[in-house]
Each structure stands twice: as C-alpha cells, then as structure tokens.
Write a protein that holds these residues in place. Sequence first.
Motif, PDB file in Angstrom:
ATOM      1  N   TYR A 135      -2.514  19.821 -35.333  1.00  0.00           N
ATOM      2  CA  TYR A 135      -2.912  19.404 -34.151  1.00  0.00           C
ATOM      3  C   TYR A 135      -3.028  17.853 -35.017  1.00  0.00           C
ATOM      4  O   TYR A 135      -3.025  17.005 -34.233  1.00  0.00           O
ATOM      5  CB  TYR A 135      -5.180  19.694 -33.752  1.00  0.00           C
ATOM      6  CG  TYR A 135      -5.244  18.894 -32.831  1.00  0.00           C
ATOM      7  CD1 TYR A 135      -5.368  18.754 -31.443  1.00  0.00           C
ATOM      8  CD2 TYR A 135      -6.200  17.793 -33.011  1.00  0.00           C
ATOM      9  CE1 TYR A 135      -5.761  18.298 -30.802  1.00  0.00           C
ATOM     10  CE2 TYR A 135      -7.222  17.202 -32.382  1.00  0.00           C
ATOM     11  CZ  TYR A 135      -6.238  17.246 -30.627  1.00  0.00           C
ATOM     12  OH  TYR A 135      -6.692  16.400 -29.957  1.00  0.00           O
ATOM     13  N   TYR A 136      -3.997  17.297 -36.082  1.00  0.00           N
ATOM     14  CA  TYR A 136      -4.404  16.083 -35.852  1.00  0.00           C
ATOM     15  C   TYR A 136      -2.627  15.576 -36.743  1.00  0.00           C
ATOM     16  O   TYR A 136      -2.539  14.170 -36.376  1.00  0.00           O
ATOM     17  CB  TYR A 136      -5.195  15.940 -37.310  1.00  0.00           C
ATOM     18  CG  TYR A 136      -6.206  16.094 -37.055  1.00  0.00           C
ATOM     19  CD1 TYR A 136      -7.367  14.998 -35.837  1.00  0.00           C
ATOM     20  CD2 TYR A 136      -7.386  17.273 -37.038  1.00  0.00           C
ATOM     21  CE1 TYR A 136      -8.080  14.893 -35.462  1.00  0.00           C
ATOM     22  CE2 TYR A 136      -8.630  17.017 -36.707  1.00  0.00           C
ATOM     23  CZ  TYR A 136      -9.599  16.235 -35.605  1.00  0.00           C
ATOM     24  OH  TYR A 136     -10.753  15.834 -35.264  1.00  0.00           O
ATOM     25  N   ALA A 137      -2.027  16.055 -37.061  1.00  0.00           N
ATOM     26  CA  ALA A 137      -0.769  15.521 -37.426  1.00  0.00           C
ATOM     27  C   ALA A 137       0.167  15.072 -36.534  1.00  0.00           C
ATOM     28  O   ALA A 137       1.007  14.557 -36.593  1.00  0.00           O
ATOM     29  CB  ALA A 137       0.043  17.188 -38.333  1.00  0.00           C
ATOM     30  N   MET A 138       0.223  15.909 -35.138  1.00  0.00           N
ATOM     31  CA  MET A 138       1.149  15.296 -33.938  1.00  0.00           C
ATOM     32  C   MET A 138       0.629  14.759 -33.554  1.00  0.00           C
ATOM     33  O   MET A 138       0.677  13.698 -32.333  1.00  0.00           O
ATOM     34  CB  MET A 138       0.746  16.952 -33.251  1.00  0.00           C
ATOM     35  CG  MET A 138       2.295  17.932 -34.146  1.00  0.00           C
ATOM     36  SD  MET A 138       2.811  19.292 -32.359  1.00  0.00           S
ATOM     37  CE  MET A 138       0.841  20.601 -32.666  1.00  0.00           C
ATOM     38  N   LYS A 139      -1.448  14.716 -34.051  1.00  0.00           N
ATOM     39  CA  LYS A 139      -2.558  13.341 -33.044  1.00  0.00           C
ATOM     40  C   LYS A 139      -2.104  12.299 -33.271  1.00  0.00           C
ATOM     41  O   LYS A 139      -2.497  10.823 -33.011  1.00  0.00           O
ATOM     42  CB  LYS A 139      -3.385  14.060 -32.875  1.00  0.00           C
ATOM     43  CG  LYS A 139      -4.233  12.896 -31.698  1.00  0.00           C
ATOM     44  CD  LYS A 139      -5.503  13.503 -31.651  1.00  0.00           C
ATOM     45  CE  LYS A 139      -6.968  12.838 -31.015  1.00  0.00           C
ATOM     46  NZ  LYS A 139      -6.498  12.496 -29.790  1.00  0.00           N
ATOM     47  N   SER A 140      -2.106  11.927 -34.869  1.00  0.00           N
ATOM     48  CA  SER A 140      -1.931  10.662 -35.675  1.00  0.00           C
ATOM     49  C   SER A 140      -1.259   9.613 -35.775  1.00  0.00           C
ATOM     50  O   SER A 140      -0.034   9.675 -35.596  1.00  0.00           O
ATOM     51  CB  SER A 140      -2.749  11.335 -37.165  1.00  0.00           C
ATOM     52  OG  SER A 140      -3.328  11.633 -37.295  1.00  0.00           O
ATOM     53  N   GLY A 141      -1.898   8.726 -34.777  1.00  0.00           N
ATOM     54  CA  GLY A 141      -0.146   7.600 -35.444  1.00  0.00           C
ATOM     55  C   GLY A 141       0.118   6.873 -36.823  1.00  0.00           C
ATOM     56  O   GLY A 141       1.343   6.945 -36.494  1.00  0.00           O
ATOM     57  N   GLU A 196       6.348  17.876 -43.433  1.00  0.00           N
ATOM     58  CA  GLU A 196       6.251  19.313 -42.355  1.00  0.00           C
ATOM     59  C   GLU A 196       5.922  20.001 -42.666  1.00  0.00           C
ATOM     60  O   GLU A 196       6.903  21.517 -42.036  1.00  0.00           O
ATOM     61  CB  GLU A 196       7.206  18.427 -41.805  1.00  0.00           C
ATOM     62  CG  GLU A 196       7.487  16.710 -41.075  1.00  0.00           C
ATOM     63  CD  GLU A 196       8.337  16.715 -39.854  1.00  0.00           C
ATOM     64  OE1 GLU A 196       8.411  16.564 -38.755  1.00  0.00           O
ATOM     65  OE2 GLU A 196       9.496  16.412 -40.751  1.00  0.00           O
ATOM     66  N   ARG A 197       6.105  21.117 -43.883  1.00  0.00           N
ATOM     67  CA  ARG A 197       5.822  22.050 -44.186  1.00  0.00           C
ATOM     68  C   ARG A 197       7.194  22.920 -44.060  1.00  0.00           C
ATOM     69  O   ARG A 197       7.528  24.198 -43.372  1.00  0.00           O
ATOM     70  CB  ARG A 197       5.368  22.634 -43.254  1.00  0.00           C
ATOM     71  CG  ARG A 197       3.291  22.699 -43.594  1.00  0.00           C
ATOM     72  CD  ARG A 197       3.162  22.568 -44.727  1.00  0.00           C
ATOM     73  NE  ARG A 197       1.669  21.679 -45.214  1.00  0.00           N
ATOM     74  CZ  ARG A 197       1.301  20.829 -45.414  1.00  0.00           C
ATOM     75  NH1 ARG A 197       2.204  20.114 -45.740  1.00  0.00           N
ATOM     76  NH2 ARG A 197       0.072  20.530 -45.679  1.00  0.00           N
ATOM     77  N   ARG A 198       8.368  21.955 -44.594  1.00  0.00           N
ATOM     78  CA  ARG A 198       9.559  22.759 -44.304  1.00  0.00           C
ATOM     79  C   ARG A 198       9.940  22.415 -43.079  1.00  0.00           C
ATOM     80  O   ARG A 198      11.385  23.514 -42.268  1.00  0.00           O
ATOM     81  CB  ARG A 198       9.682  23.430 -45.079  1.00  0.00           C
ATOM     82  CG  ARG A 198       9.642  23.313 -47.083  1.00  0.00           C
ATOM     83  CD  ARG A 198       8.370  22.876 -46.892  1.00  0.00           C
ATOM     84  NE  ARG A 198       8.592  22.594 -48.791  1.00  0.00           N
ATOM     85  CZ  ARG A 198       7.761  23.161 -49.065  1.00  0.00           C
ATOM     86  NH1 ARG A 198       5.748  23.473 -48.669  1.00  0.00           N
ATOM     87  NH2 ARG A 198       7.539  22.475 -50.564  1.00  0.00           N
TER      88      ARG A 198
END
Length: 391
Positions: free
Chosen positions: A100-106, A115-117
């Motif tokens: 969630y935070y990876a996709m949300k963070s600017g 990206e965990r491969r």
Amino acid sequence: MKNKIIKIIKKSKIIYLGYYYLFSFVLKVVSLFIKIDKKTILFESLAGKNFDDSPLSIFNSIKDDPYFREYKLIWILNEPDKFSIPGAIKVKNDSLRFFYYAMKSGIWIVNTSIERRLSFKRKGNFCINTWHGTPLKRVGIDIDSKQNLFRSKTQLPADLFLVQGDYEKKIFGRDYRIPERVFRSTGLPRNDILVSKKNTGIRRSVRNTLGIENRFAILYAPTFREYSNKVGAIKSDQYIKIKGLLKLLPDDFVVLFRAHSEVEEVINGNALISKLINVSKYPVLNDLIIGSDLLVSDYSSILFDYAITDKPMIAYTDDFDEYQNSRGMYFDVRNELLATDNLKDLATLIKQQSKNSFSQETHNFKNKFIDFYGHGTDLTKKIIIDELTNR
C-alpha cells in the motif's frame, strides 16, 4: 517459509514467470485505487533487512528540515519492533501495508530493488536508488545466467541512480540496463561522514566502546561466498581462517572481524579473544571504518568506501582463482593494492603499514575509481526538493 518459497522460484523459470506476471498484474490493478501522495516518502535499506546506509543518511537530513515538516516518512523493515525511529512510520516488509505505502509514496529512497522481482512502479513513484556500494565483483546481467534468473526479468527501478564516479556508472549502465540520463554523480550519502570533522569524536567513541583505545586496529571485512553454500543460510568461516594471523602480530594489535551483511551465520563467531573481536553485529559500519587504522579485505565493495580515508588497505586473496571462476570480478584487485595470498606475508604487510596513517596505494586507488564524495546527502536532498517543487 518465505525464504523457501524464494528459493523454489529462483530454481524454476516457469514458476518465476508465472509469479512475475500474475502478481504484477494484480498489483497494477490494485494501484488504480490508490492515489499517489507526493508528501509521502518511503525509505528502505537492503530490502528491509537494515536501518542504515545512504537511505538513513538522507532520512536523518530531511526529518528535521522545515521543508519536510508536513511530510509522512515511511521506513520498510523486516523486523520493525527492533528499531525506534522518531519521525517515521514503521511498516513490516512484504505486508499488505508495505505494498500500500509503496504504491502510495511519491518518492522512494532505496539502495536496492524494491519491487520484489515484480513490476508495480508507477510514473508518480519517483525512485532514488542510492545502491549499496561500488561493485568489484560482477553484478546484474553479468551473473544472471549462472546464478539468479530472478534479476533477469526486471531492471532496477530508478528515476535517479546515485554514483561515486564514471567507473560504476559504466558498470551499472551496462549490467542493470540503466540509461545515462538517470545517473547523478553525487557520491554515496552514507560516506559523507568519512571526511567529516565529526570523525575525531566518532573514532574516540568507537574505540572506547570496543576497548581498543591504545591498540592498532585492523578491520577485517571479507565479502561473502554464496557459491560455497548450496543449501541453507550463507555462512562464513573467515573468522576461523584469520586466527592464524594473530600469532604473527604484536600484542598491541587487534583484529576487528566484520562479516558481510549477506552472511547469516558466522561459524564460531561468539568466541572472543584478546586480539580478535567479532564486530559483525556492530550497528554502524562507518564507525568501524573511522575507528580502525587499516583495512584487510578481499573482493568486497568496502574497499571503495575505506579508500576515501586514505588509510592503508591490504587485499588478502587466498582464494582468488576460485572466487574469480565462481563469481567473477571486473578487475584484478591484486594489481591495484598491496596484496598477498598467505598469512605470513599479510602479517608482514600489516606491520609495515602500521607505521603510516596515509597510504599512497590507497590514495591512488581512490583517485582511479572514485570521483565524487563528501557531499552526497546535501546534493540528494536538493534533488528531492527540486523534484517536489517542479511537480
């Protein structure tokens, strides 16, 4: 369980491709419902394993900066409960909150792939990749075919990739397929401290902590040898191998053994004797660089960090041919530094170099491979502010 699953995926190209396409697609769909927030900045070091390195240097610089007062700072960690991080939200690695935070963070500030491969980075996720060291041993596509098909599918996600000079820019550009426009010659933020005026206090503190105030301190930091562990955790017996050196050194010399961060088990690593201290769990590697008087390593990227200090370095290359054949290197370190493949000559070199606080060989090594250092944190913070201002 997680590590077992990763190993299964590594061994099968079909399983990996299924994993890659399925979960990348799922995350792409989910991301449609998550709005990117440019005032959220995500930090991660070594895929959540550590709370250190250049991401930490940048975090420390911005967390109290008035410009970032309204920003939300996120740290991704494998074991969040182990760390107290005032000014940040701790998130467990690979949890739903992580994605969630990876996709949300600017902004992402990382030192490896995040990206965990998989592939879920969006245009609004501005990634600054500091990496975690200058490569001597081969990386990226140079080792994919032999060791790790995991890396072959995706590039390193980076809108900016920080480097210390042209040497590593050439390697990363070729072996991780990074375009020229992505690189920024800033130096590594983590290494700013190595030429800071704060060094005197840090040196005194670390030597007092380790009880080596009046001794000549040799930092022994070998790289890891993943090929020697076909199954299970990566182990290190370098601690045992170096013990023979102790008999050849004066009593006022001490060896600080630092295992590579990939090493999960140091064989007999809990044994402490008067001339050998296992500092593998010491929290800050740069403190050990500052507090020591000389480095002994082999094919580790620490050589490029230690070189900034101009202090003596010796390459101990007792398994050079095996390492070259199994992993491969970009150049022969024996041609660039004082080097030996036996403990007797190593002891002689150490005693000779112990008379010097400056090494011409180290200085030459630095001038050949490192073009930028000392201001990485400030330069990177300026890049971040410029990016946020221009959005």
